[in-house]
Design an enzyme around this catalytic site. Structure first.
Site, mmCIF file in Angstrom:
data_model
loop_
_atom_site.group_PDB
_atom_site.id
_atom_site.type_symbol
_atom_site.label_atom_id
_atom_site.label_comp_id
_atom_site.label_asym_id
_atom_site.label_seq_id
_atom_site.Cartn_x
_atom_site.Cartn_y
_atom_site.Cartn_z
ATOM 1 N N ALA A 48 -11.764 1.731 -11.231
ATOM 2 C CA ALA A 48 -12.268 3.111 -11.085
ATOM 3 C C ALA A 48 -11.123 4.078 -11.352
ATOM 4 C CB ALA A 48 -12.816 3.327 -9.671
ATOM 5 N N VAL A 63 -5.285 -6.334 -3.060
ATOM 6 C CA VAL A 63 -3.817 -6.240 -2.938
ATOM 7 C C VAL A 63 -3.338 -6.451 -1.504
ATOM 8 C CG1 VAL A 63 -3.440 -4.794 -4.982
ATOM 9 C CG2 VAL A 63 -3.835 -3.701 -2.745
ATOM 10 N N TYR A 108 -2.814 8.936 5.837
ATOM 11 C CA TYR A 108 -2.843 8.906 4.361
ATOM 12 C C TYR A 108 -1.562 9.547 3.809
ATOM 13 C CZ TYR A 108 -3.997 9.681 -0.498
ATOM 14 O OH TYR A 108 -3.937 9.686 -1.866
ATOM 15 N N PRO A 154 -0.078 13.279 -7.698
ATOM 16 C CA PRO A 154 -1.089 14.287 -8.018
ATOM 17 C C PRO A 154 -1.675 14.980 -6.784
ATOM 18 C CG PRO A 154 -1.691 12.080 -8.857
ATOM 19 C CD PRO A 154 -0.614 11.916 -7.832
HETATM 20 P P1 NDP Z 1 -10.651 5.666 -6.865
HETATM 21 O O1 NDP Z 1 -11.323 5.504 -5.539
HETATM 22 O O2 NDP Z 1 -11.441 6.208 -7.994
HETATM 23 O O3 NDP Z 1 -10.006 4.267 -7.303
HETATM 24 C C1 NDP Z 1 -9.265 3.510 -6.382
HETATM 25 C C2 NDP Z 1 -8.980 2.137 -6.944
HETATM 26 O O4 NDP Z 1 -8.228 1.402 -5.953
HETATM 27 C C3 NDP Z 1 -10.230 1.344 -7.238
HETATM 28 O O5 NDP Z 1 -10.089 0.704 -8.481
HETATM 29 C C4 NDP Z 1 -10.292 0.307 -6.118
HETATM 30 O O6 NDP Z 1 -10.826 -0.908 -6.617
HETATM 31 C C5 NDP Z 1 -8.804 0.130 -5.820
HETATM 32 N N1 NDP Z 1 -8.575 -0.448 -4.509
HETATM 33 C C6 NDP Z 1 -8.822 0.112 -3.291
HETATM 34 N N2 NDP Z 1 -8.528 -0.778 -2.323
HETATM 35 C C7 NDP Z 1 -8.084 -1.913 -2.945
HETATM 36 C C8 NDP Z 1 -7.640 -3.169 -2.499
HETATM 37 N N3 NDP Z 1 -7.566 -3.472 -1.195
HETATM 38 N N4 NDP Z 1 -7.250 -4.089 -3.403
HETATM 39 C C9 NDP Z 1 -7.300 -3.795 -4.717
HETATM 40 N N5 NDP Z 1 -7.725 -2.633 -5.218
HETATM 41 C C10 NDP Z 1 -8.109 -1.696 -4.330
HETATM 42 O O7 NDP Z 1 -9.374 6.581 -6.563
HETATM 43 P P2 NDP Z 1 -8.264 7.240 -7.538
HETATM 44 O O8 NDP Z 1 -8.310 6.660 -8.885
HETATM 45 O O9 NDP Z 1 -8.380 8.692 -7.380
HETATM 46 O O10 NDP Z 1 -6.954 6.803 -6.753
HETATM 47 C C11 NDP Z 1 -5.959 5.964 -7.317
HETATM 48 C C12 NDP Z 1 -4.668 6.191 -6.576
HETATM 49 O O11 NDP Z 1 -4.266 7.547 -6.725
HETATM 50 C C13 NDP Z 1 -4.719 5.953 -5.072
HETATM 51 O O12 NDP Z 1 -3.521 5.347 -4.667
HETATM 52 C C14 NDP Z 1 -4.855 7.354 -4.490
HETATM 53 O O13 NDP Z 1 -4.349 7.422 -3.175
HETATM 54 C C15 NDP Z 1 -4.008 8.126 -5.465
HETATM 55 N N6 NDP Z 1 -4.269 9.562 -5.543
HETATM 56 C C16 NDP Z 1 -5.520 10.061 -5.799
HETATM 57 C C17 NDP Z 1 -5.717 11.434 -5.909
HETATM 58 C C18 NDP Z 1 -7.054 12.049 -6.162
HETATM 59 O O14 NDP Z 1 -7.219 13.254 -5.870
HETATM 60 N N7 NDP Z 1 -8.018 11.324 -6.730
HETATM 61 C C19 NDP Z 1 -4.589 12.367 -5.775
HETATM 62 C C20 NDP Z 1 -3.326 11.732 -5.482
HETATM 63 C C21 NDP Z 1 -3.192 10.388 -5.399
HETATM 64 P P3 NDP Z 1 -11.828 -1.886 -5.849
HETATM 65 O O15 NDP Z 1 -12.599 -1.053 -4.871
HETATM 66 O O16 NDP Z 1 -12.670 -2.478 -6.931
HETATM 67 O O17 NDP Z 1 -10.933 -2.896 -5.226
HETATM 68 C C1 8X3 Z 2 -5.136 12.892 -2.875
HETATM 69 C C2 8X3 Z 2 -4.852 14.358 -2.923
HETATM 70 O O1 8X3 Z 2 -4.892 16.522 -1.619
HETATM 71 O O2 8X3 Z 2 -6.753 14.985 -1.303
HETATM 72 O O3 8X3 Z 2 -3.965 12.182 -2.666
HETATM 73 O O4 8X3 Z 2 -4.614 14.482 -0.344
HETATM 74 S S1 8X3 Z 2 -5.294 15.092 -1.475
#
Ligand code: NDP
Ligand code: 8X3
Length: 253
Positions: free
Chosen positions: A16, A61, A153, A183
């Protein structure tokens, strides 16, 4: 377009959001990509979509043994990892620290910290041995700027930031780069996960403003990975133009 046909990229959380977008971005340049995540149907669909060589691994993971076995068992053509994208992660809930579930805190710590460490520790020795590599970690603005409900978080992402800098210190002279990509608001499944499937609440986070997209972040990840080898982007912080900072909060009276 860069020619990344001799580059192997290992991506956690490729089912995702940023991880899937990064897999598409690197694959478009011919990179060999190892896509991982817990949802097998998503991995299968992504594998079918990508045109470069792809190896998919169903992987949680948080399971240290499974991470170590997955990396030890990589087919030869995928075994020399050049880029580790430690992206898997999540936020759970937005409640105050005195009310939220301990299980949510544990899951964030186990995924965002422990999972990232398991992958890094298993892949880094090979990078050092080959004198070539790049660890790209997903931090967040939540690791720098506090907000109500960000408690654990934000704490996990502060860990990611400092751990990335400390890795740089350990890797001096080893030709292995480290970057923390941090981000702000990007519309993915992130908020749906945070609000435990409440799509309305998740949509509300991005209402009447333009958030960043998964492709925006994938392009930045691709940029830091394709900078000339003598250049290391330590930390890169990104926000939508429509997101900024608030004043200190004061409780009066
Ligand atoms: P999504 O929820 O769209 O994707 C998260 C991904 O992490 C999925 O592919 C999910 O896969 C995987 N995941 C979650 N738990 C596990 C696990 N235990 N083992 C393996 N895979 C796991 O979120 P984002 O793409 O937005 O987030 C990606 C990263 O970016 C995260 O670390 C998030 O904290 C960070 N982030 C996101 C922001 C945002 O605003 N979107 C901003 C800043 C940082 P599956 O469920 O299939 O295992
Ligand atoms: C995700 C960004 O602002 O929702 O890391 O915490 S925020």
């Amino acid at each position: 377009m860069a020619d990344l046909s001799s580059t192997t990229v290992f991506i956690t959380g490729a089912t995702a959001g940023f991880g899937a977008a990064a897999a598409r971005r690197f694959s478009a340049d011919g990179a060999k990509v190892i896509i991982t995540g817990r949802r097998k149907d998503r991995l299968d669909a992504l594998k079918n979509e990508l045109s470069s060589p792809v190896h998919a691994i169903e992987l949680d993971v948080r399971d240290r043994g499974a991470v170590e076995a997955a990396i030890a068992g990589l087919p030869n053509e995928f075994a020399s990892i050049d880029v580790l994208l430690n992206n898997a992660g999540l936020a759970l809930g937005l409640g105050p620290a005195y009310e939220v579930a301990m299980e949510d805190w544990e899951q964030m710590i186990d995924t965002n910290i422990r999972g990232l460490l398991y992958c890094t520790r298993a892949i880094l020795p090979g990078m050092v041995e080959r004198n070539r590599g790049h660890v790209i970690n997903l931090g967040s603005v939540a690791g720098t700027y506090p907000y109500p409900g960000g408690n654990v978080y934000g704490g996990t992402k502060a860990f990611v930031h400092q751990f990335s800098l400390n890795l740089r210190a350990d890797l001096l002279g080893k030709n292995v780069r480290v970057t923390s990509v941090e981000p702000g608001m990007a519309e993915t499944e992130f908020s749906e996960v945070r609000f435990k499937g409440d799509k309305g609440k998740a949509a509300g986070v991005y209402a009447d403003m333009q958030p960043m997209t998964a492709d925006d972040i994938a392009n930045v990840i691709h940029f830091v990975a394709t900078c000339p080898p003598h250049l290391n982007v330590n930390t890169i912080e990104l926000m939508p133009t429509q997101q900024a900072f608030a004043a200190f909060a004061v409780n009066r009276g």
